[in-house]
Design a protein around this motif. Structure first.
Motif, PDB file in Angstrom:
ATOM      1  N   TYR A 153     -40.713 -33.710  41.626  1.00  0.00           N
ATOM      2  CA  TYR A 153     -41.909 -33.443  40.837  1.00  0.00           C
ATOM      3  C   TYR A 153     -43.037 -33.068  41.771  1.00  0.00           C
ATOM      4  O   TYR A 153     -42.881 -33.024  42.974  1.00  0.00           O
ATOM      5  CB  TYR A 153     -42.300 -34.624  39.944  1.00  0.00           C
ATOM      6  CG  TYR A 153     -42.272 -35.945  40.638  1.00  0.00           C
ATOM      7  CD1 TYR A 153     -41.177 -36.775  40.486  1.00  0.00           C
ATOM      8  CD2 TYR A 153     -43.314 -36.348  41.457  1.00  0.00           C
ATOM      9  CE1 TYR A 153     -41.124 -37.979  41.142  1.00  0.00           C
ATOM     10  CE2 TYR A 153     -43.255 -37.551  42.110  1.00  0.00           C
ATOM     11  CZ  TYR A 153     -42.164 -38.364  41.945  1.00  0.00           C
ATOM     12  OH  TYR A 153     -42.117 -39.554  42.597  1.00  0.00           O
TER      13      TYR A 153
ATOM     14  N   GLU B 176     -49.681 -38.359  38.543  1.00  0.00           N
ATOM     15  CA  GLU B 176     -49.977 -38.920  37.231  1.00  0.00           C
ATOM     16  C   GLU B 176     -49.106 -38.298  36.154  1.00  0.00           C
ATOM     17  O   GLU B 176     -48.788 -37.129  36.203  1.00  0.00           O
ATOM     18  CB  GLU B 176     -51.455 -38.731  36.894  1.00  0.00           C
ATOM     19  CG  GLU B 176     -52.347 -39.605  37.741  1.00  0.00           C
ATOM     20  CD  GLU B 176     -53.811 -39.396  37.457  1.00  0.00           C
ATOM     21  OE1 GLU B 176     -54.162 -38.601  36.562  1.00  0.00           O
ATOM     22  OE2 GLU B 176     -54.620 -40.032  38.134  1.00  0.00           O
ATOM     23  N   GLY B 177     -48.732 -39.093  35.202  1.00  0.00           N
ATOM     24  CA  GLY B 177     -47.954 -38.607  34.077  1.00  0.00           C
ATOM     25  C   GLY B 177     -46.498 -39.026  34.117  1.00  0.00           C
ATOM     26  O   GLY B 177     -45.846 -39.074  33.088  1.00  0.00           O
ATOM     27  N   ASP B 178     -45.964 -39.321  35.285  1.00  0.00           N
ATOM     28  CA  ASP B 178     -44.567 -39.733  35.389  1.00  0.00           C
ATOM     29  C   ASP B 178     -44.536 -41.217  35.745  1.00  0.00           C
ATOM     30  O   ASP B 178     -44.343 -41.596  36.890  1.00  0.00           O
ATOM     31  CB  ASP B 178     -43.830 -38.889  36.428  1.00  0.00           C
ATOM     32  CG  ASP B 178     -42.325 -39.073  36.366  1.00  0.00           C
ATOM     33  OD1 ASP B 178     -41.873 -40.075  35.765  1.00  0.00           O
ATOM     34  OD2 ASP B 178     -41.611 -38.228  36.913  1.00  0.00           O
ATOM     35  N   LYS B 179     -44.746 -42.048  34.751  1.00  0.00           N
ATOM     36  CA  LYS B 179     -44.852 -43.497  34.967  1.00  0.00           C
ATOM     37  C   LYS B 179     -43.574 -44.087  35.564  1.00  0.00           C
ATOM     38  O   LYS B 179     -43.634 -44.987  36.397  1.00  0.00           O
ATOM     39  CB  LYS B 179     -45.184 -44.219  33.653  1.00  0.00           C
ATOM     40  CG  LYS B 179     -46.510 -43.800  33.053  1.00  0.00           C
ATOM     41  CD  LYS B 179     -47.670 -44.263  33.889  1.00  0.00           C
ATOM     42  CE  LYS B 179     -48.968 -43.902  33.210  1.00  0.00           C
ATOM     43  NZ  LYS B 179     -50.103 -43.978  34.091  1.00  0.00           N
ATOM     44  N   SER B 180     -42.434 -43.581  35.160  1.00  0.00           N
ATOM     45  CA  SER B 180     -41.168 -44.086  35.686  1.00  0.00           C
ATOM     46  C   SER B 180     -41.046 -43.813  37.184  1.00  0.00           C
ATOM     47  O   SER B 180     -40.670 -44.692  37.953  1.00  0.00           O
ATOM     48  CB  SER B 180     -40.011 -43.427  34.933  1.00  0.00           C
ATOM     49  OG  SER B 180     -38.795 -43.775  35.525  1.00  0.00           O
ATOM     50  N   ALA B 181     -41.383 -42.610  37.584  1.00  0.00           N
ATOM     51  CA  ALA B 181     -41.330 -42.266  39.009  1.00  0.00           C
ATOM     52  C   ALA B 181     -42.354 -43.078  39.794  1.00  0.00           C
ATOM     53  O   ALA B 181     -42.061 -43.545  40.905  1.00  0.00           O
ATOM     54  CB  ALA B 181     -41.581 -40.777  39.204  1.00  0.00           C
TER      55      ALA B 181
ATOM     56  N   LYS C 279     -33.206 -38.320  42.689  1.00  0.00           N
ATOM     57  CA  LYS C 279     -34.618 -38.422  42.285  1.00  0.00           C
ATOM     58  C   LYS C 279     -35.121 -39.847  42.202  1.00  0.00           C
ATOM     59  O   LYS C 279     -34.803 -40.564  41.295  1.00  0.00           O
ATOM     60  CB  LYS C 279     -34.834 -37.696  40.982  1.00  0.00           C
ATOM     61  CG  LYS C 279     -34.348 -36.288  41.098  1.00  0.00           C
ATOM     62  CD  LYS C 279     -35.149 -35.401  40.253  1.00  0.00           C
ATOM     63  CE  LYS C 279     -34.669 -34.072  40.372  1.00  0.00           C
ATOM     64  NZ  LYS C 279     -34.335 -33.021  40.211  1.00  0.00           N
TER      65      LYS C 279
END
Length: 171
Positions: free
Chosen positions: A135, A31-36, A170
């Motif tokens: 991440y 959660e928190g890395d919407k792009s990933a 990444k």
């Protein structure tokens, strides 16, 4: 029946955490890395759509299962808190298998411990590809791809393509 579709309509277990429609099949570690998250969803959907793969996992040796995509129709892959340590050991065993490969990709037999992370129907061919996702808690990560077809169902280009996706900077 546990359906992890990435479409926001699923409820199931991933690692030791309940996955609800709010996080689309992702572990709370993601959660928190919407792009990933979007990139991983697209990667899963593409691999399952364009190859013989039926199931897709992103796993990390420290965080456990980060994401899964496919239809889980048995309890083989359901993991609870007591089995979380066993899950990370299973992921480490899958990652250890990739160290012997130059491309970081191996096909595992259905008897390999990694088969416990997939439904029985998807253990006929298990591909593991090491990846750098950049991440989570750190540690090594991998894609675990399951299929109800044997390895020859994958073309040489399918395997190259999966490997190329893994070395992209990444996900």
């Amino acid at each position: 029946l546990i359906v992890e579709s990435g479409e926001g309509d699923s409820v199931g277990l991933v690692g030791s955490s309940l996955v609800s429609k709010n996080n689309n099949g992702f572990s709370p570690a993601m959660e928190g890395d919407k792009s990933a998250m979007k990139s991983i969803q697209r990667l899963a959907q593409t691999i399952v759509s364009l190859t013989p793969a039926t199931h897709f996992l992103v796993a990390n040796e420290e965080d456990g299962i980060l994401y899964r995509y496919g239809i889980w129709d048995d309890d083989n892959s359901t993991i609870d808190d007591e089995e979380n340590d066993c899950t990370t050991k299973t992921i480490k065993a899958a990652l250890d298998a990739t160290t012997s490969s130059r491309a970081g990709r191996v096909a595992l037999p259905s008897e390999h411990p990694a088969s416990k992370l997939l439904p029985t129907s998807a253990t006929r061919c298990i591909l593991v590809q090491s990846i750098d996702i950049g991440y989570g808690s750190g540690g090594k990560s991998c894609l675990i791809i399951g299929s109800d077809k044997l390895l020859p169902a994958y073309t040489k280009n399918d395997l190259r393509w999966i490997g190329q996706l893994a070395v992209e900077p990444k996900i």
